[in-house]
Design a protein around this motif. Structure first.
Motif, mmCIF file in Angstrom:
data_model
loop_
_atom_site.group_PDB
_atom_site.id
_atom_site.type_symbol
_atom_site.label_atom_id
_atom_site.label_comp_id
_atom_site.label_asym_id
_atom_site.label_seq_id
_atom_site.Cartn_x
_atom_site.Cartn_y
_atom_site.Cartn_z
ATOM 1 N N ASP A 167 0.849 -1.195 0.000
ATOM 2 C CA ASP A 167 0.000 0.000 0.000
ATOM 3 C C ASP A 167 0.882 1.242 0.000
ATOM 4 N N ARG A 168 0.506 2.224 -0.837
ATOM 5 C CA ARG A 168 1.186 3.522 -0.813
ATOM 6 C C ARG A 168 0.222 4.552 -0.228
ATOM 7 N N ASP A 169 0.672 5.295 0.806
ATOM 8 C CA ASP A 169 -0.233 6.231 1.478
ATOM 9 C C ASP A 169 -0.204 7.607 0.818
ATOM 10 N N GLU A 170 -0.962 8.532 1.393
ATOM 11 C CA GLU A 170 -1.104 9.862 0.802
ATOM 12 C C GLU A 170 0.193 10.666 0.836
ATOM 13 N N HIS A 171 1.156 10.220 1.657
ATOM 14 C CA HIS A 171 2.449 10.901 1.735
ATOM 15 C C HIS A 171 3.476 10.278 0.794
ATOM 16 N N GLY A 172 3.079 9.235 0.082
ATOM 17 C CA GLY A 172 3.975 8.579 -0.859
ATOM 18 C C GLY A 172 4.750 7.417 -0.280
ATOM 19 N N LEU A 173 4.617 7.150 1.011
ATOM 20 C CA LEU A 173 5.336 6.039 1.632
ATOM 21 C C LEU A 173 4.660 4.711 1.308
ATOM 22 N N VAL A 174 5.472 3.676 1.161
ATOM 23 C CA VAL A 174 4.971 2.353 0.789
ATOM 24 C C VAL A 174 5.081 1.410 1.983
ATOM 25 N N THR A 175 3.972 0.798 2.339
ATOM 26 C CA THR A 175 3.961 -0.209 3.411
ATOM 27 C C THR A 175 3.771 -1.580 2.784
ATOM 28 N N THR A 176 4.701 -2.483 3.065
ATOM 29 C CA THR A 176 4.630 -3.845 2.534
ATOM 30 C C THR A 176 4.470 -4.822 3.693
ATOM 31 N N THR A 177 3.507 -5.696 3.552
ATOM 32 C CA THR A 177 3.261 -6.750 4.544
ATOM 33 C C THR A 177 3.777 -8.074 3.982
ATOM 34 N N PHE A 178 4.435 -8.855 4.847
ATOM 35 C CA PHE A 178 5.027 -10.119 4.409
ATOM 36 C C PHE A 178 4.314 -11.306 5.047
ATOM 37 N N ASP A 179 4.557 -12.492 4.474
ATOM 38 C CA ASP A 179 3.851 -13.677 4.959
ATOM 39 C C ASP A 179 4.351 -14.173 6.311
ATOM 40 N N ASP A 180 5.390 -13.555 6.854
ATOM 41 C CA ASP A 180 5.818 -13.900 8.215
ATOM 42 C C ASP A 180 5.196 -12.966 9.252
ATOM 43 N N GLY A 181 4.286 -12.100 8.773
ATOM 44 C CA GLY A 181 3.584 -11.207 9.683
ATOM 45 C C GLY A 181 4.244 -9.861 9.890
ATOM 46 N N THR A 182 5.440 -9.657 9.342
ATOM 47 C CA THR A 182 6.143 -8.385 9.515
ATOM 48 C C THR A 182 5.706 -7.384 8.457
ATOM 49 N N THR A 183 5.983 -6.119 8.714
ATOM 50 C CA THR A 183 5.722 -5.050 7.740
ATOM 51 C C THR A 183 6.966 -4.201 7.589
ATOM 52 N N LEU A 184 7.040 -3.486 6.473
ATOM 53 C CA LEU A 184 8.177 -2.612 6.193
ATOM 54 C C LEU A 184 7.664 -1.369 5.485
ATOM 55 N N VAL A 185 8.119 -0.206 5.937
ATOM 56 C CA VAL A 185 7.747 1.062 5.307
ATOM 57 C C VAL A 185 8.979 1.610 4.579
ATOM 58 N N THR A 186 8.828 1.894 3.285
ATOM 59 C CA THR A 186 9.935 2.408 2.484
ATOM 60 C C THR A 186 9.454 3.554 1.605
ATOM 61 N N SER A 187 10.424 4.306 1.088
ATOM 62 C CA SER A 187 10.101 5.400 0.164
ATOM 63 C C SER A 187 9.649 4.864 -1.186
ATOM 64 N N GLU A 188 10.282 3.771 -1.618
ATOM 65 C CA GLU A 188 9.947 3.169 -2.906
ATOM 66 C C GLU A 188 10.017 1.654 -2.805
ATOM 67 N N VAL A 189 9.346 0.988 -3.746
ATOM 68 C CA VAL A 189 9.428 -0.462 -3.879
ATOM 69 C C VAL A 189 9.729 -0.770 -5.335
ATOM 70 N N LEU A 190 10.659 -1.685 -5.545
ATOM 71 C CA LEU A 190 11.073 -2.081 -6.887
ATOM 72 C C LEU A 190 10.770 -3.560 -7.077
ATOM 73 N N ALA A 191 9.993 -3.895 -8.101
ATOM 74 C CA ALA A 191 9.677 -5.291 -8.394
ATOM 75 C C ALA A 191 10.559 -5.775 -9.531
ATOM 76 N N ALA A 192 11.340 -6.804 -9.265
ATOM 77 C CA ALA A 192 12.238 -7.363 -10.283
ATOM 78 C C ALA A 192 12.121 -8.880 -10.243
ATOM 79 N N THR A 193 10.952 -9.375 -10.624
ATOM 80 C CA THR A 193 10.671 -10.804 -10.463
ATOM 81 C C THR A 193 10.460 -11.550 -11.763
ATOM 82 N N GLY A 194 10.533 -10.883 -12.890
ATOM 83 C CA GLY A 194 10.343 -11.631 -14.121
ATOM 84 C C GLY A 194 10.161 -10.763 -15.342
ATOM 85 N N ARG A 195 10.213 -11.432 -16.506
ATOM 86 C CA ARG A 195 10.033 -10.767 -17.796
ATOM 87 C C ARG A 195 9.006 -11.554 -18.604
#
Length: 466
Positions: free
Chosen positions: A234-262
């Motif tokens: 999820d990206r909030d109104e301030h531009g920050l990205v919150t990512t939730t993982f399958d181990d129950g943890t979360t991480l807030v970052t300025s950007e997220v980069l997806a590099a999983t395939g072509r």
């Protein structure tokens, strides 16, 4: 009557080479391009990514040398690195590459091509025909099916190589070559980077490659998490990205980069008009001729044989030559290692991952060789214990592996991991492509004291028959 002998759809590095080699053999050639002439490699992949990485590699190398380390008094200048990167992309202006096409007497057609039937295309309402058509449309970035990810407008590899500012923090999803290189690049430029990978780093390579690269990333300050998957972004109104993982943890970052395939760059090409399927990889023979046709060629990423620019350009040289031969009615040399085929795609593909340490490999891994039923013997050696490596960097860390086909007595795969190993790769490539007997390699004397002495150590570990 046709408008051209050959029409090339896609003016990236691979398409340019198909056109150039065919034209040099006397064909009239046009290339069609909807974006920038020079393509992905010039503007969003090979060139800008290595430009982002090279300066930090040079500083890191200096810090590993007594006498030079004392001269390093600051960090990498991120603004200068980005400016240098921009210079290599000509600020995303393709004027110089257009000029090259003109100087080579190759016609450029700007626009998006659609195949309308056998040997015919349409570009923005204008029809063209050719004796042969080459599809060189590459591959495109894909997003993993993570809820909210697309809506969060993540970086793909294009944004990851062309961003004009260093993000404060960055999450990289994917531990392949692109994810590993871009995580390394942005961390070295000052971003706080986290990388998550489902199955570890650099899958498909020798296992120690991913392990040593992960160690290098952690030394750089990257938080490397394996066996972890994002479940929500999820990206909030301030531009920050919150990512939730399958181990129950979360991480807030300025950007997220997806590099999983072509995915294949074959959407909306009109392939259905000639009995093929849009959006699919194209099956080809070793001359790059699409299965079931005698006029359509697919070169580079689009045929899914080896998604590497240098390998695509190798295919392009063969394709340009064979298209010219067929159009002109000359003999075709399609035997293995002939002038008109890309034989090396099968078992002699070289690749460099420009992380720190670098990974340079060619041919088959031990596992791949065994899966092919080859009578395998593999040997490894600590690259850091070679005299040339010790001189290259204090506390040099690296490893090398040689995979031998015992039944034929030839090397079928080599992997080097360590600082500056990319520059050693071509000797290994020649050994694999040339099927040089191991017994003959004993007479290829490595210069002392260079890191190439690793060849002697691998041979000694392998052993010489009585």
């Amino acid at each position: 009557m046709t408008d051209y002998d050959l029409i090339v759809i896609g003016a990236g590095a691979v398409g340019e080479n198909v056109a150039d080699y065919a034209h040099k053999r006397g064909l009239t050639v046009a290339v069609v391009e909807a974006e920038l002439v020079g393509g992905e490699c010039s503007y969003w992949a090979c060139m800008p990514s290595k430009a982002l990485l090279r300066s930090s590699h040079a500083v890191a190398a200096a810090k590993r040398l007594g006498g030079a380390a004392e001269a390093v008094t600051g960090d990498v200048d991120a603004a200068a690195v980005l400016a240098r990167r921009n210079s290599f992309t000509s600020n995303w202006d393709d004027a110089s590459q257009v000029q090259w096409l003109e100087s080579a007497d190759i016609t450029l057609i700007r626009g998006r091509a659609v195949i309308t039937g056998e040997k015919t295309i349409e570009v923005d309402g204008t029809s063209y025909s050719g004796h042969a058509i080459a599809l060189v449309t590459g591959s495109v970035h894909t997003l993993p099916p993570v809820p909210g990810l697309a809506e969060a407008k993540p970086w793909g590899t294009r944004e990851g190589t062309s961003a004009q500012e260093v993000p404060e923090s960055l999450l990289v999803i994917g531990g392949g070559v692109a994810g590993s290189e871009l995580a390394t690049a942005w961390a070295a430029l000052g971003a706080t980077v986290t990388l998550v990978a489902r199955h570890g780093l650099l899958g498909g390579m020798e296992p120690f490659a991913g392990e040593l690269v992960a160690d290098g990333m952690r030394a750089l300050g990257i938080d490397v998490r394996t066996g972890v998957n994002p479940t929500r972004v999820d990206r909030d109104e301030h531009g920050l990205v919150t990512t939730t993982f399958d181990d129950g943890t979360t991480l807030v970052t300025s950007e997220v980069l997806a590099a999983t395939g072509r995915a294949p760059g074959t959407e909306h090409l009109g392939l259905s008009s000639v009995g093929l399927t849009d959006g699919e990889w194209l099956d080809v023979d070793d001359t790059m001729l699409v299965t079931g046709t005698d006029w359509l060629y697919a070169v580079g990423d689009v045929n899914h044989r080896a998604l590497l620019t240098h390998q695509g350009k190798y295919q392009a040289r063969a394709a340009g030559e064979v298209i010219a031969a067929r159009v002109q009615g000359r003999p075709v040399h399609a035997e293995p290692w002939g002038a008109h085929v890309a034989t090396a795609d099968h078992a002699a593909v070289p690749q460099v991952t420009f992380t720190d340490p670098e990974v340079a490999s060619v041919g088959l891994t031990e596992e791949q060789a065994r899966q092919q039923g080859i009578d395998v013997r593999a040997v490894e050696y600590d690259l850091g214990s070679v005299a040339g490596s010790a001189l290259q960097a204090d506390g040099y860390t690296g490893r090398a592996k040689m995979v031998v086909d015992e039944s034929r007595g030839v090397v079928v795969g080599v992997t080097f991991v360590g600082q500056d190993v990319a520059e050693m790769l071509h000797a290994a490539t020649v050994a694999v492509v040339g099927e040089v007997p191991v017994e003959r390699l004993w007479h290829a004397v490595p210069a002392y004291p260079t890191m190439n002495e690793i060849w002697l150590r691998l041979l000694e570990t392998y052993g010489r028959p009585e």
